[in-house]
Scaffold this motif. Structure first.
Motif, PDB file in Angstrom:
ATOM      1  N   THR A 103       0.664  -1.146  -0.015  1.00 40.99           N
ATOM      2  CA  THR A 103       0.056   0.031   0.007  1.00 40.99           C
ATOM      3  C   THR A 103       0.885   1.177   0.029  1.00 40.99           C
ATOM      4  O   THR A 103       0.211   2.510  -0.035  1.00 40.99           O
ATOM      5  CB  THR A 103      -0.949   0.060   1.229  1.00 40.99           C
ATOM      6  OG1 THR A 103      -0.129  -0.018   2.263  1.00 40.99           O
ATOM      7  CG2 THR A 103      -1.947  -1.014   1.185  1.00 40.99           C
ATOM      8  N   LEU A 105      -2.838  -4.250  -5.303  1.00 38.05           N
ATOM      9  CA  LEU A 105      -4.438  -4.450  -5.124  1.00 38.05           C
ATOM     10  C   LEU A 105      -4.838  -5.389  -6.215  1.00 38.05           C
ATOM     11  O   LEU A 105      -6.141  -5.519  -5.930  1.00 38.05           O
ATOM     12  CB  LEU A 105      -4.860  -3.294  -4.598  1.00 38.05           C
ATOM     13  CG  LEU A 105      -4.112  -2.394  -3.535  1.00 38.05           C
ATOM     14  CD1 LEU A 105      -4.969  -1.050  -3.418  1.00 38.05           C
ATOM     15  CD2 LEU A 105      -4.111  -3.160  -2.423  1.00 38.05           C
ATOM     16  N   THR A 106      -4.568  -5.374  -7.241  1.00 32.16           N
ATOM     17  CA  THR A 106      -5.171  -5.779  -8.375  1.00 32.16           C
ATOM     18  C   THR A 106      -4.603  -7.149  -8.842  1.00 32.16           C
ATOM     19  O   THR A 106      -4.997  -8.194  -9.208  1.00 32.16           O
ATOM     20  CB  THR A 106      -5.449  -5.029  -9.655  1.00 32.16           C
ATOM     21  OG1 THR A 106      -4.169  -4.546 -10.154  1.00 32.16           O
ATOM     22  CG2 THR A 106      -6.228  -4.009  -9.373  1.00 32.16           C
ATOM     23  N   GLN A 138      -7.374  -1.496   0.691  1.00 32.77           N
ATOM     24  CA  GLN A 138      -7.772  -0.359  -0.207  1.00 32.77           C
ATOM     25  C   GLN A 138      -7.734   1.129   0.550  1.00 32.77           C
ATOM     26  O   GLN A 138      -7.264   1.936   0.377  1.00 32.77           O
ATOM     27  CB  GLN A 138      -9.154  -0.625  -0.769  1.00 32.77           C
ATOM     28  CG  GLN A 138      -9.274  -1.693  -1.724  1.00 32.77           C
ATOM     29  CD  GLN A 138      -8.951  -1.222  -3.093  1.00 32.77           C
ATOM     30  OE1 GLN A 138      -8.559   0.056  -3.373  1.00 32.77           O
ATOM     31  NE2 GLN A 138      -8.863  -2.121  -4.132  1.00 32.77           N
ATOM     32  N   SER A 197      -4.242   1.961   1.224  1.00 34.92           N
ATOM     33  CA  SER A 197      -3.404   2.649   0.284  1.00 34.92           C
ATOM     34  C   SER A 197      -3.740   4.262  -0.156  1.00 34.92           C
ATOM     35  O   SER A 197      -2.869   4.889  -0.467  1.00 34.92           O
ATOM     36  CB  SER A 197      -3.855   1.884  -1.140  1.00 34.92           C
ATOM     37  OG  SER A 197      -3.406   2.238  -2.394  1.00 34.92           O
ATOM     38  N   GLN A 198      -5.245   4.406   0.111  1.00 34.41           N
ATOM     39  CA  GLN A 198      -5.603   5.710  -0.122  1.00 34.41           C
ATOM     40  C   GLN A 198      -5.163   6.774   0.953  1.00 34.41           C
ATOM     41  O   GLN A 198      -4.664   7.673   0.768  1.00 34.41           O
ATOM     42  CB  GLN A 198      -7.145   5.759  -0.113  1.00 34.41           C
ATOM     43  CG  GLN A 198      -7.862   5.021  -1.185  1.00 34.41           C
ATOM     44  CD  GLN A 198      -9.298   4.871  -0.971  1.00 34.41           C
ATOM     45  OE1 GLN A 198      -9.957   5.334  -0.040  1.00 34.41           O
ATOM     46  NE2 GLN A 198     -10.017   3.919  -1.881  1.00 34.41           N
TER      47      GLN A 198
END
Length: 326
Positions: free
Chosen positions: A101, A115-116, A308, A311-312
């Protein structure tokens, strides 16, 4: 002409036939050793946790988990290797904050989106970092440290294990949350940074508990606060930063498992179940206690949502600080 009922029955039989080999494969899994890629050098805290959990999972699955360390480029090389592996359950990635992340926002040349590129298995545990000052420091409390930093922008120095490390980002988050301007001194690892801290060449540091607990116990370093929302079992008398006036502040070192995208759900379930069972063994619990870690063992969906959010959050911190590296 076939009736709709007969057509449906025929389709269901065909579907079942197609799924049978898939389920048989999942039932037989694992039938050979599993490679556990750890994107850090051997001997560190993440490696120690990976190895003890690998041993616990070996006992649960009946096949050995073979640890493969590679800390090159902040773990980016190991992450890319894991992403290219067959999604068959025989490659597992030790997944935590940096490679999953932080690095995609910090390094210019990251070619894999973790993340993908991966399916989450579980978030194993979280561990706090601790704000420490050297013996004899003029700061006897976290509040005093913050007040001094506010009174003299750019006047305090802090060390870290390197640019973009967990210790660096946790301190940047603190600076953002409290409106502080301080001077960062990056090192190649926590060890040399702590040496300079103990020597009085730095004002403070935010670092992982295992890296400094020996100095705390010997009195050479004083803990002022911990970074998670709840107090650490290892340092129960030390308050959290959230308790001390920054209620939204939280930072943690966290450890999880991921597999290459497309790994069959049944295999992911087996891996998660084995991981959760391993966390209940005395050896793993002892290792996590050393880290001051708290077992999470959540679902794949929950771990994915957590990454997620992480990461943001760290993307915003990195952007505000203008951090970048090759």
């Amino acid at each position: 002409m076939l009736s709709k009922r007969m057509l449906l029955a025929t389709a269901l039989v065909a579907l079942g036939a197609g799924l049978a080999p898939f389920h048989a494969l999942a039932d037989a899994y694992p039938d050979r050793p599993i490679r556990l890629i750890v994107p850090y050098a051997a001997g560190g805290g993440t490696d120690a946790i990976a190895r003890v959990i690998a041993q616990g999972m070996t006992e649960q699955l009946g096949q050995q988990l073979v640890v493969d360390n590679n800390g090159t480029a902040g773990g980016n090389v190991a992450t890319a290797q894991a992403a290219k592996a067959e999604p068959d359950g025989y490659t597992l990635l030790m997944s935590n904050q940096g490679p999953m992340t932080v690095n995609p926002h910090l390094f210019k040349n990251v070619k894999v989106d973790p993340l993908t590129a991966f399916d989450p298995v579980t978030l194993i545990a979280e561990a706090p970092l601790v704000v420490v000052v050297p013996e004899g420091s003029r700061f006897t409390s976290f509040q005093a440290l913050v007040e001094a930093a506010k009174a003299a922008p750019g006047g305090l120095t802090y060390g870290s294990a390197g640019n973009g490390s967990a210790s660096h980002l946790a301190t940047l988050l603190l600076a953002n949350s409290a409106g502080l301007d301080m001077v960062h001194v990056p090192y190649k690892g926590a060890g040399p940074a702590i040496t300079d801290l103990i020597g009085g060449r730095l004002d403070f540091m935010v670092t992982t508990l295992p890296s400094v607990v020996g100095f705390i116990e010997s009195g050479k370093a004083k803990p002022l606060a911990v970074t998670m929302q709840e107090r650490s079992k290892r340092l129960p008398e030390v308050p959290t930063i959230a308790e001390l006036g920054l209620p939204d502040y939280e930072a943690a070192a966290w450890y999880g498992f991921s597999v290459p995208t497309g790994t069959p759900p049944e295999i992911i379930t087996k891996l998660r179940d084995a991981t959760v069972a391993a966390t209940q063994t005395p050896a793993v619990q002892k290792s996590l206690d050393v880290e001051g870690a708290v077992v999470i063992a959540n679902t794949p969906a929950e771990f994915g949502a957590f990454m997620q959010q992480e990461s943001q959050r760290w993307a915003a911190v990195i952007e505000k600080a203008g951090l970048t590296t090759d």
